[in-house]
Motif scaffolding. Sequence first.
Motif, PDB file in Angstrom:
ATOM      1  N   MET A   1       0.832  -1.178   0.054  1.00 46.85           N
ATOM      2  CA  MET A   1      -0.080   0.026   0.039  1.00 46.85           C
ATOM      3  C   MET A   1       1.135   1.245   0.123  1.00 46.85           C
ATOM      4  O   MET A   1       0.665   2.158  -0.867  1.00 46.85           O
ATOM      5  CB  MET A   1      -0.994   0.174   1.224  1.00 46.85           C
ATOM      6  N   LYS A   2       2.012   1.203   0.996  1.00 49.03           N
ATOM      7  CA  LYS A   2       2.801   2.572   0.901  1.00 49.03           C
ATOM      8  C   LYS A   2       3.603   2.505  -0.224  1.00 49.03           C
ATOM      9  O   LYS A   2       4.079   3.765  -0.847  1.00 49.03           O
ATOM     10  CB  LYS A   2       3.500   2.447   2.315  1.00 49.03           C
ATOM     11  N   THR A   3       4.240   1.339  -0.638  1.00 50.64           N
ATOM     12  CA  THR A   3       5.009   1.122  -1.886  1.00 50.64           C
ATOM     13  C   THR A   3       4.101   1.867  -3.039  1.00 50.64           C
ATOM     14  O   THR A   3       4.927   2.683  -3.908  1.00 50.64           O
ATOM     15  CB  THR A   3       5.524  -0.149  -2.106  1.00 50.64           C
ATOM     16  N   THR A   4       3.089   1.499  -3.338  1.00 49.05           N
ATOM     17  CA  THR A   4       2.283   1.987  -4.568  1.00 49.05           C
ATOM     18  C   THR A   4       2.152   3.383  -4.338  1.00 49.05           C
ATOM     19  O   THR A   4       2.030   4.278  -5.264  1.00 49.05           O
ATOM     20  CB  THR A   4       0.922   1.142  -4.349  1.00 49.05           C
ATOM     21  N   GLU A   5       1.580   3.761  -3.067  1.00 46.30           N
ATOM     22  CA  GLU A   5       1.459   5.511  -2.887  1.00 46.30           C
ATOM     23  C   GLU A   5       2.642   5.958  -3.272  1.00 46.30           C
ATOM     24  O   GLU A   5       2.616   7.099  -3.683  1.00 46.30           O
ATOM     25  CB  GLU A   5       0.937   5.580  -1.443  1.00 46.30           C
ATOM     26  N   LEU A   6       3.692   5.843  -2.925  1.00 45.20           N
ATOM     27  CA  LEU A   6       4.961   6.523  -3.083  1.00 45.20           C
ATOM     28  C   LEU A   6       5.166   6.372  -4.606  1.00 45.20           C
ATOM     29  O   LEU A   6       5.676   7.399  -5.280  1.00 45.20           O
ATOM     30  CB  LEU A   6       6.162   5.909  -2.067  1.00 45.20           C
ATOM     31  N   ALA A   7       5.156   5.334  -5.091  1.00 44.46           N
ATOM     32  CA  ALA A   7       5.440   5.020  -6.578  1.00 44.46           C
ATOM     33  C   ALA A   7       4.389   6.315  -7.387  1.00 44.46           C
ATOM     34  O   ALA A   7       4.829   6.709  -8.408  1.00 44.46           O
ATOM     35  CB  ALA A   7       4.902   3.725  -7.046  1.00 44.46           C
ATOM     36  N   ALA A   8       3.206   6.235  -7.054  1.00 48.43           N
ATOM     37  CA  ALA A   8       2.165   7.379  -7.848  1.00 48.43           C
ATOM     38  C   ALA A   8       2.740   8.485  -7.709  1.00 48.43           C
ATOM     39  O   ALA A   8       2.686   9.383  -8.626  1.00 48.43           O
ATOM     40  CB  ALA A   8       0.785   6.974  -7.156  1.00 48.43           C
ATOM     41  N   GLN A   9       3.510   8.935  -6.314  1.00 46.04           N
ATOM     42  CA  GLN A   9       4.044  10.225  -6.334  1.00 46.04           C
ATOM     43  C   GLN A   9       5.233  10.455  -7.046  1.00 46.04           C
ATOM     44  O   GLN A   9       5.575  11.714  -7.245  1.00 46.04           O
ATOM     45  CB  GLN A   9       4.205  10.465  -4.836  1.00 46.04           C
ATOM     46  N   ARG A  10       6.297   9.368  -6.887  1.00 41.59           N
ATOM     47  CA  ARG A  10       7.580   9.701  -7.377  1.00 41.59           C
ATOM     48  C   ARG A  10       8.098   9.154  -8.732  1.00 41.59           C
ATOM     49  O   ARG A  10       9.265   9.266  -8.979  1.00 41.59           O
ATOM     50  CB  ARG A  10       8.545   9.074  -6.280  1.00 41.59           C
ATOM     51  N   ALA A  11       7.382   8.247  -9.102  1.00 39.26           N
ATOM     52  CA  ALA A  11       7.700   7.325 -10.353  1.00 39.26           C
ATOM     53  C   ALA A  11       8.190   8.340 -11.549  1.00 39.26           C
ATOM     54  O   ALA A  11       7.371   9.276 -11.888  1.00 39.26           O
ATOM     55  CB  ALA A  11       6.742   6.403 -10.992  1.00 39.26           C
ATOM     56  N   THR A  12       9.286   8.013 -11.876  1.00 35.98           N
ATOM     57  CA  THR A  12       9.768   8.923 -13.207  1.00 35.98           C
ATOM     58  C   THR A  12       9.275   8.423 -14.409  1.00 35.98           C
ATOM     59  O   THR A  12       8.764   7.152 -14.277  1.00 35.98           O
ATOM     60  CB  THR A  12      11.310   8.617 -13.345  1.00 35.98           C
ATOM     61  N   PRO A  13       9.355   9.188 -15.674  1.00 35.35           N
ATOM     62  CA  PRO A  13       8.734   8.693 -16.976  1.00 35.35           C
ATOM     63  C   PRO A  13       9.285   7.021 -17.276  1.00 35.35           C
ATOM     64  O   PRO A  13       8.710   6.137 -17.590  1.00 35.35           O
ATOM     65  CB  PRO A  13       9.097   9.507 -17.896  1.00 35.35           C
ATOM     66  N   ALA A  14      10.609   6.771 -16.951  1.00 35.57           N
ATOM     67  CA  ALA A  14      11.210   5.731 -17.350  1.00 35.57           C
ATOM     68  C   ALA A  14      10.775   4.519 -16.486  1.00 35.57           C
ATOM     69  O   ALA A  14      10.567   3.484 -16.892  1.00 35.57           O
ATOM     70  CB  ALA A  14      12.780   5.827 -17.023  1.00 35.57           C
ATOM     71  N   GLN A  15      10.554   4.852 -15.118  1.00 30.79           N
ATOM     72  CA  GLN A  15      10.180   3.722 -14.303  1.00 30.79           C
ATOM     73  C   GLN A  15       8.519   3.509 -14.440  1.00 30.79           C
ATOM     74  O   GLN A  15       8.100   2.274 -14.507  1.00 30.79           O
ATOM     75  CB  GLN A  15      10.058   4.375 -12.750  1.00 30.79           C
ATOM     76  N   VAL A  16       7.833   4.347 -14.949  1.00 33.70           N
ATOM     77  CA  VAL A  16       6.441   4.185 -15.300  1.00 33.70           C
ATOM     78  C   VAL A  16       6.425   3.371 -16.535  1.00 33.70           C
ATOM     79  O   VAL A  16       5.661   2.220 -16.669  1.00 33.70           O
ATOM     80  CB  VAL A  16       5.603   5.462 -15.699  1.00 33.70           C
ATOM     81  N   LYS A  17       7.225   3.752 -17.592  1.00 30.20           N
ATOM     82  CA  LYS A  17       7.621   2.742 -18.703  1.00 30.20           C
ATOM     83  C   LYS A  17       7.774   1.244 -18.407  1.00 30.20           C
ATOM     84  O   LYS A  17       7.251   0.325 -18.693  1.00 30.20           O
ATOM     85  CB  LYS A  17       8.613   3.062 -19.463  1.00 30.20           C
ATOM     86  N   ALA A  18       8.760   1.020 -17.379  1.00 26.68           N
ATOM     87  CA  ALA A  18       9.256  -0.257 -17.075  1.00 26.68           C
ATOM     88  C   ALA A  18       8.032  -1.006 -16.321  1.00 26.68           C
ATOM     89  O   ALA A  18       7.953  -2.179 -16.397  1.00 26.68           O
ATOM     90  CB  ALA A  18      10.418  -0.063 -16.023  1.00 26.68           C
ATOM     91  N   LEU A  19       7.327  -0.162 -15.580  1.00 32.88           N
ATOM     92  CA  LEU A  19       6.064  -0.741 -14.893  1.00 32.88           C
ATOM     93  C   LEU A  19       5.011  -1.292 -15.884  1.00 32.88           C
ATOM     94  O   LEU A  19       4.556  -2.393 -15.953  1.00 32.88           O
ATOM     95  CB  LEU A  19       5.549   0.274 -13.829  1.00 32.88           C
ATOM     96  N   ARG A  20       4.728  -0.426 -16.737  1.00 34.45           N
ATOM     97  CA  ARG A  20       3.654  -0.806 -17.963  1.00 34.45           C
ATOM     98  C   ARG A  20       4.245  -2.087 -18.706  1.00 34.45           C
ATOM     99  O   ARG A  20       3.412  -2.957 -19.108  1.00 34.45           O
ATOM    100  CB  ARG A  20       3.500   0.412 -18.654  1.00 34.45           C
ATOM    101  N   GLU A  21       5.481  -1.891 -19.033  1.00 34.04           N
ATOM    102  CA  GLU A  21       6.209  -3.241 -19.614  1.00 34.04           C
ATOM    103  C   GLU A  21       5.802  -4.629 -19.081  1.00 34.04           C
ATOM    104  O   GLU A  21       5.735  -5.661 -19.482  1.00 34.04           O
ATOM    105  CB  GLU A  21       7.611  -2.889 -20.270  1.00 34.04           C
ATOM    106  N   ALA A  22       6.314  -4.525 -17.689  1.00 37.24           N
ATOM    107  CA  ALA A  22       6.308  -5.495 -16.860  1.00 37.24           C
ATOM    108  C   ALA A  22       4.761  -6.098 -16.804  1.00 37.24           C
ATOM    109  O   ALA A  22       4.317  -7.271 -16.763  1.00 37.24           O
ATOM    110  CB  ALA A  22       6.598  -5.219 -15.306  1.00 37.24           C
ATOM    111  N   ALA A  23       3.707  -5.113 -16.489  1.00 36.81           N
ATOM    112  CA  ALA A  23       2.404  -5.624 -16.522  1.00 36.81           C
ATOM    113  C   ALA A  23       2.100  -6.233 -18.136  1.00 36.81           C
ATOM    114  O   ALA A  23       1.345  -7.050 -17.887  1.00 36.81           O
ATOM    115  CB  ALA A  23       1.517  -4.247 -16.436  1.00 36.81           C
ATOM    116  N   GLN A  24       2.472  -5.772 -18.936  1.00 35.59           N
ATOM    117  CA  GLN A  24       2.197  -6.292 -20.213  1.00 35.59           C
ATOM    118  C   GLN A  24       2.801  -7.758 -20.378  1.00 35.59           C
ATOM    119  O   GLN A  24       2.278  -8.717 -20.856  1.00 35.59           O
ATOM    120  CB  GLN A  24       2.693  -5.311 -21.523  1.00 35.59           C
ATOM    121  N   LEU A  25       4.133  -7.749 -19.851  1.00 31.98           N
ATOM    122  CA  LEU A  25       4.598  -9.333 -19.739  1.00 31.98           C
ATOM    123  C   LEU A  25       3.658 -10.169 -19.129  1.00 31.98           C
ATOM    124  O   LEU A  25       3.451 -11.379 -19.499  1.00 31.98           O
ATOM    125  CB  LEU A  25       6.079  -9.170 -19.000  1.00 31.98           C
TER     126      LEU A  25
END
Length: 257
Positions: free
Chosen positions: A121-145
């Motif tokens: 819960m906390k990790t996700t909250e912080l990720a929504a606040q702090r994720a860089t464009p590159a990190q968002v891209k990596a996250l979306r790619e992992a979700a697609q995998l």
Amino acid sequence: MPDRSERTSVGQEGAAEGGYRPGYEIAAERILEYIVRARLEPGDRLPTEKDLAAAVGMSRTIVREAVKILSALGRISVQMGRGIYVAEPEGALWRESLSHFLPTDLGQVEEIFEFRRFVEMKTTELAAQRATPAQVKALREAAQLTMDAAEEGDLEAFNRADEKFHGAIGDASSNMFLSASVDSVQRLQRQISVIGLAGVAGGSTVVAAQQHSAIAAAIGSGDERLAVTLMVEHIDTTLAQFKQEIHSRLFPADGIA
């Protein structure tokens, strides 16, 4: 949860009235229980393979397979010419929990998911606040995998992608302690999948992949409240599916309310 003495009697090769569990799965569980009962700590030596087989009431062939699995999971260490030892967990903070965790104990499964919910819960909250464009891209790619693997029915690939997805959220939180906790929880959940579920899916991988995609989108848009809500739903769904599958394997004659 029924007492251990009330469990369905399971034969040496894994056959049980009304259900089936692979022999190596039962042996792995019994070896872990032996470690806990004997109060063995990381670095302590286990009996020889022959004596261990006698201690857990299984054949040496089945115990040998279980030892390989537990070694791959990092629970025991097989040292050529020296013997079998309780493995040293990588993180000091996780020393006791990693050494004493029983993947088929429904109470402990609930505990690890309770902790996982708290951490993610906390990790996700912080990720929504702090994720860089590159990190968002990596996250979306992992979700697609995870979605690709789910659609192909490749459970092993799905599990790898699932760990990558949750690890990417940990990275995006920019908190190394939270990220390390997510990694440790994932390793424990992996043990549940391999030993408690014998490598079968604990629920619909397609549904889980869809949840991943929704979480990634919420984090990418910076909507921390939605991201946290979706993550809690995802974890609770996974827990319910894992509990149902483990219960049905341990107690094949019972239903789960």
